[in-house]
Design a protein around this motif. Structure first.
Motif, short mmCIF file in Angstrom:
data_model
loop_
_atom_site.label_atom_id
_atom_site.label_comp_id
_atom_site.label_asym_id
_atom_site.label_seq_id
_atom_site.Cartn_x
_atom_site.Cartn_y
_atom_site.Cartn_z
N SER A 162 110.98 74.13 14.36
CA SER A 162 111.08 74.11 15.82
C SER A 162 109.99 73.27 16.48
CB SER A 162 111.03 75.54 16.37
OG SER A 162 109.83 76.19 15.97
N ASP A 163 108.86 73.10 15.78
CA ASP A 163 107.77 72.31 16.34
C ASP A 163 107.68 70.92 15.72
OD1 ASP A 163 106.93 73.08 13.84
OD2 ASP A 163 104.92 73.74 14.47
N ALA A 164 108.74 70.47 15.08
CA ALA A 164 108.74 69.15 14.45
C ALA A 164 108.51 68.07 15.52
CB ALA A 164 110.06 68.90 13.74
N PRO A 180 107.13 57.18 4.77
CA PRO A 180 107.94 57.34 3.56
C PRO A 180 107.30 58.26 2.52
CG PRO A 180 106.87 55.18 3.60
CD PRO A 180 106.67 55.81 4.95
N GLY A 181 108.10 59.21 2.01
CA GLY A 181 107.63 60.11 0.97
C GLY A 181 106.80 61.27 1.47
N LYS A 182 106.63 61.40 2.77
CA LYS A 182 105.81 62.48 3.32
C LYS A 182 106.63 63.63 3.89
CE LYS A 182 101.77 59.63 4.38
NZ LYS A 182 100.80 59.20 5.44
N VAL A 183 107.87 63.37 4.24
CA VAL A 183 108.72 64.41 4.82
C VAL A 183 109.25 65.30 3.70
CG1 VAL A 183 110.87 64.88 6.06
CG2 VAL A 183 109.37 63.03 6.83
N ALA A 224 111.57 77.98 9.16
CA ALA A 224 110.99 78.79 10.23
C ALA A 224 109.48 78.86 10.13
CB ALA A 224 111.59 80.20 10.20
N GLY A 225 108.97 78.83 8.89
CA GLY A 225 107.53 78.90 8.68
C GLY A 225 106.84 77.55 8.69
N GLY A 226 107.62 76.48 8.76
CA GLY A 226 107.05 75.14 8.77
C GLY A 226 106.57 74.65 7.42
N PHE A 227 107.08 75.26 6.33
CA PHE A 227 106.66 74.86 4.99
C PHE A 227 107.46 73.69 4.44
CE2 PHE A 227 105.79 79.49 5.33
CZ PHE A 227 104.41 79.41 5.35
N ILE A 228 108.63 73.43 4.98
CA ILE A 228 109.40 72.23 4.67
C ILE A 228 109.75 71.56 5.99
CG2 ILE A 228 110.33 73.07 2.48
CD1 ILE A 228 112.96 73.69 3.90
N ASP A 229 110.06 70.29 5.92
CA ASP A 229 110.30 69.50 7.13
C ASP A 229 111.78 69.31 7.45
OD1 ASP A 229 107.49 69.01 7.55
OD2 ASP A 229 107.61 67.61 5.86
N ILE A 230 112.65 69.51 6.47
CA ILE A 230 114.08 69.37 6.70
C ILE A 230 114.84 70.09 5.60
CG2 ILE A 230 114.29 67.17 5.44
CD1 ILE A 230 116.42 66.34 7.57
N GLU A 242 118.75 78.34 15.61
CA GLU A 242 118.28 77.49 16.69
C GLU A 242 118.24 78.27 18.00
OE1 GLU A 242 118.62 72.92 17.88
OE2 GLU A 242 120.57 73.94 17.95
N LYS A 243 119.24 79.09 18.24
CA LYS A 243 119.27 79.92 19.44
C LYS A 243 118.08 80.86 19.49
CE LYS A 243 122.27 83.06 22.04
NZ LYS A 243 123.59 83.77 22.05
N ALA A 244 117.66 81.34 18.31
CA ALA A 244 116.51 82.24 18.23
C ALA A 244 115.18 81.51 18.28
CB ALA A 244 116.59 83.07 16.95
N GLY A 245 115.22 80.17 18.36
CA GLY A 245 114.01 79.38 18.44
C GLY A 245 113.27 79.21 17.14
N LYS A 246 113.95 79.46 16.00
CA LYS A 246 113.29 79.41 14.70
C LYS A 246 113.35 78.02 14.06
CE LYS A 246 114.06 84.30 13.67
NZ LYS A 246 114.64 85.28 12.72
N LEU A 247 114.22 77.13 14.56
CA LEU A 247 114.35 75.79 14.02
C LEU A 247 115.11 74.93 15.02
CD1 LEU A 247 117.56 75.85 13.16
CD2 LEU A 247 116.71 76.83 11.03
#
Length: 362
Positions: A162-164, A180-183, A224-230, A242-247
């Motif tokens: 959600s904060d991406a 490149p290679g960082k996401v 939701a925890g921000g441990f992966i980017d996609i 998304e409605k719950a604001g988690k992603l």
């Protein structure tokens, strides 16, 4: 809802277009670690007999175990439970779900079961991807019994935290090309999600840093925890989280020609498919199958396959659930299902070679 497509063996196309098997007789709706196996035992997860069941479709009076290649709450789990609800209503057969942490664990468990019609499994295209990448030596045409193809996963949502630092797919592309290679992309190694992300890499000229998040529930938690980017998730989970604001959802990916309006006309603009955004050669689909152990009696296999035909009747729990998830409910008979699986094996062999992850001893 428009019936989606006859794309059959084209899960993910790295540099080729999947073949279409024409003229298949089918029934469909006009709407589109070995450790970790968990067995549901409460009455809420074991489908109950209904008054609409037909004795002519019932191949056993005993409970049938159905193995699920995923943890509770994920896409495979929900698909299987919608399936068994409708299947029970059609036949009166009771089903006992067994969840596995990984697809490999599920398939390995299945081949060790008795081929008596009392042990079945839900499978998806990972049955093929796991084989062509060498993650398992279970041959999808020789080491299991194919019973039916029952549709595909329709649309998958591409979700980010959600904060991406990007809100749209175009902004995401700009960011990943600059980094490149960082996401970090959450995937199931050698599974359908890796093939999906590999296709995006190949078609869009981008590069991910792969992180294992095999189950959809893992990807949801890590997003939701921000441990992966996609990560790729079901359409229904995308809308809910998304409605719950988690992603945030930045796009969807579906079969060739799929549009978000075919599944949810009210979905926001960010749920358009990548194709709808102008990237015409970027599409993907995962097929669903019902399978059993190798060596099942041919007449019993035919009977079980035919008993599934009514799952696509309008208004069935399977149809309603699949559409809600953004998936396509279908049913193909034995010959048509075999053609689909054969085509998928051939196509994904080529894809794995293109992605340089093919690992089968010839």
């Amino acid at each position: 809802m428009k019936k989606m497509t006859k794309v059959l063996g084209c899960l993910l196309v790295a540099s080729m277009i999947g073949a279409v098997v024409g003229g298949c007789a089918k029934s469909s709706t006009s709407n589109p670690s070995e450790a970790g196996a968990s067995v549901a035992t409460d009455t809420n997860t074991t489908t109950q007999e209904t008054t609409t069941a037909s004795d002519s479709l019932k191949w056993t009076d005993k409970s049938v175990a159905i193995l699920i290649p995923g943890t509770p709450g994920g896409g495979s789990d929900l698909t299987t439970r919608y399936l068994t609800q409708s299947w029970n209503e059609l036949t009166g057969v009771k089903f006992q779900p067994e969840n596995y942490d990984t697809t490999v664990a599920s398939f390995k468990s299945l081949i060790g079961k008795k081929a008596d019609g009392l042990n079945l499994a839900m499978a998806h295209s990972a049955l093929v991807t796991q084989y062509v990448t060498g993650a398992t030596d279970i041959h999808p045409l020789e080491d299991v019994t194919l019973i039916a193809n029952i549709g595909n996963n329709g649309l998958r949502a591409l979700a980010v935290p959600s904060d991406a630092p990007y809100d749209t797919f175009e902004e995401f592309l700009e960011y990943i090309k600059a980094n490149p290679g960082k996401v970090k992309a959450g995937i199931s190694p050698n599974g359908t999600t890796q093939f999906l992300m590999g296709t995006l890499e190949n078609k869009l000229g981008i590069k991910f840093n792969y992180v294992e998040a095999s189950a959809e529930t893992d990807r949801l938690t890590n997003l939701a925890g921000g441990f992966i980017d996609i990560g790729s998730i079901s359409l229904s989970n995308g809308l809910e989280y998304e409605k719950a604001g988690k992603l945030k959802v930045i796009a969807t990916v579906g079969a060739n020609g799929a549009k978000i309006a075919d599944f949810d006309p009210s979905a926001p603009e960010n749920y358009r498919t990548i194709q709808e955004m102008g990237y015409e050669n970027v599409y993907a689909v995962t097929n669903y199958y019902v399978i059993g152990p190798a060596g099942m009696d041919e007449e019993q296999v035919k009977a079980i396959s035919e008993s599934l035909k009514g799952i696509t009747d309008k208004g069935s729990a399977y149809v309603k659930g699949m559409i809600e998830m953004g998936q396509v409910p279908e049913w193909y008979g034995l010959e048509e299902s075999k053609a689909i699986l054969e085509d998928e094996l051939n196509t994904l062999t080529d894809v794995a070679k293109a992605l340089e992850i093919y690992n089968v001893t010839e």
